[in-house]
Design an enzyme around this catalytic site. Structure first.
Site, PDB file in Angstrom:
ATOM      1  N   ARG A  38      -7.897   2.519  -2.836  1.00 38.56           N
ATOM      2  CA  ARG A  38      -8.668   2.524  -1.590  1.00 38.56           C
ATOM      3  C   ARG A  38      -9.297   3.891  -1.359  1.00 38.56           C
ATOM      4  NH1 ARG A  38      -7.777   0.932   4.765  1.00 38.56           N
ATOM      5  NH2 ARG A  38      -9.529  -0.498   4.631  1.00 38.56           N
TER       6      ARG A  38
ATOM      7  N   ARG B 197      -8.575  -4.923  12.227  1.00 41.72           N
ATOM      8  CA  ARG B 197      -8.366  -5.176  13.658  1.00 41.72           C
ATOM      9  C   ARG B 197      -8.399  -6.669  14.005  1.00 41.72           C
ATOM     10  NH1 ARG B 197     -12.706  -0.704  15.248  1.00 41.72           N
ATOM     11  NH2 ARG B 197     -13.460  -1.501  13.248  1.00 41.72           N
TER      12      ARG B 197
ATOM     13  N   TYR C   8      -5.231  11.589   3.674  1.00 41.13           N
ATOM     14  CA  TYR C   8      -3.844  11.743   3.222  1.00 41.13           C
ATOM     15  C   TYR C   8      -3.799  12.421   1.846  1.00 41.13           C
ATOM     16  CZ  TYR C   8      -3.304   8.853   7.287  1.00 41.13           C
ATOM     17  OH  TYR C   8      -3.392   8.391   8.577  1.00 41.13           O
TER      18      TYR C   8
ATOM     19  N   GLN D   2       0.846  -1.200   0.000  1.00 40.67           N
ATOM     20  CA  GLN D   2       0.000   0.000   0.000  1.00 40.67           C
ATOM     21  C   GLN D   2       0.881   1.250   0.000  1.00 40.67           C
ATOM     22  OE1 GLN D   2      -2.208   1.854   3.289  1.00 40.67           O
ATOM     23  NE2 GLN D   2      -4.063   1.599   2.048  1.00 40.67           N
TER      24      GLN D   2
HETATM   25  C1  FMN Z   1      -3.682  -0.032  13.864  1.00 39.54           C
HETATM   26  C2  FMN Z   1      -4.343   0.409  12.588  1.00 39.54           C
HETATM   27  C3  FMN Z   1      -3.574   0.951  11.569  1.00 39.54           C
HETATM   28  C4  FMN Z   1      -4.169   1.308  10.338  1.00 39.54           C
HETATM   29  N1  FMN Z   1      -3.362   1.751   9.311  1.00 39.54           N
HETATM   30  C5  FMN Z   1      -3.886   1.898   8.073  1.00 39.54           C
HETATM   31  C6  FMN Z   1      -3.042   2.138   6.940  1.00 39.54           C
HETATM   32  O1  FMN Z   1      -1.801   2.208   7.039  1.00 39.54           O
HETATM   33  N2  FMN Z   1      -3.637   2.273   5.729  1.00 39.54           N
HETATM   34  C7  FMN Z   1      -5.002   2.196   5.574  1.00 39.54           C
HETATM   35  O2  FMN Z   1      -5.507   2.314   4.450  1.00 39.54           O
HETATM   36  N3  FMN Z   1      -5.822   1.971   6.626  1.00 39.54           N
HETATM   37  C8  FMN Z   1      -5.294   1.782   7.852  1.00 39.54           C
HETATM   38  N4  FMN Z   1      -6.121   1.459   8.913  1.00 39.54           N
HETATM   39  C9  FMN Z   1      -7.575   1.290   8.683  1.00 39.54           C
HETATM   40  C10 FMN Z   1      -7.912  -0.194   8.480  1.00 39.54           C
HETATM   41  O3  FMN Z   1      -7.333  -0.684   7.270  1.00 39.54           O
HETATM   42  C11 FMN Z   1      -9.451  -0.422   8.416  1.00 39.54           C
HETATM   43  O4  FMN Z   1      -9.999   0.399   7.410  1.00 39.54           O
HETATM   44  C12 FMN Z   1     -10.167  -0.138   9.731  1.00 39.54           C
HETATM   45  O5  FMN Z   1      -9.462  -0.676  10.838  1.00 39.54           O
HETATM   46  C13 FMN Z   1     -11.590  -0.737   9.716  1.00 39.54           C
HETATM   47  O6  FMN Z   1     -11.544  -2.138   9.437  1.00 39.54           O
HETATM   48  P1  FMN Z   1     -11.805  -3.235  10.589  1.00 39.54           P
HETATM   49  O7  FMN Z   1     -13.177  -2.973  11.137  1.00 39.54           O
HETATM   50  O8  FMN Z   1     -11.730  -4.572   9.909  1.00 39.54           O
HETATM   51  O9  FMN Z   1     -10.751  -3.055  11.628  1.00 39.54           O
HETATM   52  C14 FMN Z   1      -5.562   1.144  10.157  1.00 39.54           C
HETATM   53  C15 FMN Z   1      -6.334   0.625  11.201  1.00 39.54           C
HETATM   54  C16 FMN Z   1      -5.738   0.238  12.393  1.00 39.54           C
HETATM   55  C17 FMN Z   1      -6.599  -0.383  13.486  1.00 39.54           C
END
Ligand code: FMN
Length: 357
Positions: free
Chosen positions: A228, A313, A181, A99
């Site tokens: 994305r 998560r 971003y 990514q």
């Molecule tokens: C610790 C953490 C770091 C994240 N870093 C990124 C990232 O680098 N790039 C991105 O597109 N989304 C990032 N996200 C967002 C996640 O990809 C995702 O969209 C969000 O956690 C919701 O999905 P979930 O309900 O399955 O956790 C991050 C989320 C978490 C919890």
């Protein structure tokens, strides 16, 4: 019939063995020279059962870094380090995309190289703070507005990083155009106050994302490039007057590019159904994200909302998430305090499921 999440999937030129995607997650474990280390090799390899791994956001240049200890893809040392990750994932039969994340104004100079700049479409600082190792929480930097000549140079940095990702053995790249971003700063009316070829009208606000994707597709072929988005997300002080219009127009502008997939995060706005907007406007495969569990993921695929579901998560404390889903095993909770701390604790310290005696 097996559950939809366990069906294989052809995603552009990528062959996925199931539809459970590991969503990108910044974990701030990069080491010297912003290169991933041995812990990252272990972390990603342990999750290779996912149909597809999307790496943590990775800066295409020193200027694109925002947070502390995030990895880059702009030096040969980083290429060599990432190659260890891709080899380990491929050895376990996995598929992994890098990514690309340029933070733009969501940055602190304390987190990056002394020679790095903080740049954005317009010289508007974001309200809010971010963590730095040296000074704790600090205000976001006041960004410099990119000149008309510099914008294509930033796109060229993305293309160079895409080439580097090839040398590192990745299967493709994803453009991070969500979460406030740089690409989203260009797309949104509240952060793009330019009046040149890169802003001032809806079509010109789209241009940075469209041309960056064209550059990435020029390197990889469209079948190995994903995008994305999260329409209407105000995260990181982002405002857009009409996200429905912005993203509808963006998808229309992308119609000539047969991208591998569109990765859509559910919109936090109750008046905006991002999944439906994506289905209407995008002809290819959709990866759905945000707040899914196994049952909801299967239901969403069965209802035809998308082709795969990404989980963030749930993967943190469950490296064997696919197995746990498949066998109905309980999921382990993660510790928030160690999400972004250096070292193994909270990163590779979570093991596969072990039955209690
Ligand atoms: C610790 C953490 C770091 C994240 N870093 C990124 C990232 O680098 N790039 C991105 O597109 N989304 C990032 N996200 C967002 C996640 O990809 C995702 O969209 C969000 O956690 C919701 O999905 P979930 O309900 O399955 O956790 C991050 C989320 C978490 C919890």
């Amino acid at each position: 019939m097996s559950p939809p999440l366990l069906e294989p999937l052809q995603l552009g030129s990528l062959r996925l063995r199931n539809r459970i995607v590991m969503a990108p997650m910044t974990r701030s474990r990069a080491g010297v020279g912003d290169a991933p280390g041995a812990l990252s090799v272990e972390y990603y390899a342990a999750r290779a059962d996912a149909g597809l791994i999307l790496t943590e956001g990775t800066q295409p240049s020193i200027h694109g870094k925002g947070y502390c200890r995030t990895p880059g893809m702009h030096s040969e040392a980083q290429v060599a380090a990432w190659r260890c990750v891709t080899q380990a994932v491929h050895a376990r039969g996995g598929c992994i995309l890098l990514q690309l994340m340029h933070c733009g104004r969501i940055a602190s100079r304390h987190n990056k190289d002394a020679a790095a700049r903080t740049v954005a479409p317009s010289a508007l600082p974001a309200r809010g703070q971010m963590f730095t190792d040296a000074h704790g929480y600090v205000d976001f930097d006041a960004p410099e507005a990119l000149s008309s000549v510099e914008v294509p140079q930033v796109i060229a940095e993305y293309a160079a990083a895409a080439h580097a990702a090839q040398r590192a053995g990745f299967d493709g790249v994803e453009l991070h155009a969500a979460s406030g971003y740089l690409p989203m700063q260009f797309l949104s009316s509240g952060t793009n106050l330019r009046n040149d070829a890169w802003g001032g009208s809806l079509n010109r606000r789209l241009r940075f994302v469209v041309e960056t994707l064209e550059a990435l597709c020029g390197v990889w072929g469209a079948g190995r490039v994903g995008l994305r988005i999260c329409p209407g997300n105000p995260f990181n002080d982002l405002q857009d007057a009409d996200p429905g219009e912005t993203y509808g127009a963006l998808l229309a502008a992308l119609a000539p590019l047969p991208l591998a997939y569109l990765h859509v995060i559910r919109s936090p706005r109750p008046d905006l159904d991002a999944f439906a907007l994506a289905r209407r406007g995008f002809a290819g495969a959709l990866l759905l994200n945000d707040g899914f569990d196994y049952a909801k993921g299967n239901a969403a695929l069965a209802a035809g909302l998308g082709e795969a579901v990404s989980y963030a998560r749930a993967f943190i404390a469950n490296p064997d998430l696919v197995r746990r889903f498949t066998h109905g095993l309980p999921l382990s909770p993660f510790n928030r305090k160690t999400l972004y701390t250096p070292g193994a604790e909270g990163y590779t310290s979570y093991g596969p499921y072990v039955a209690a005696d």
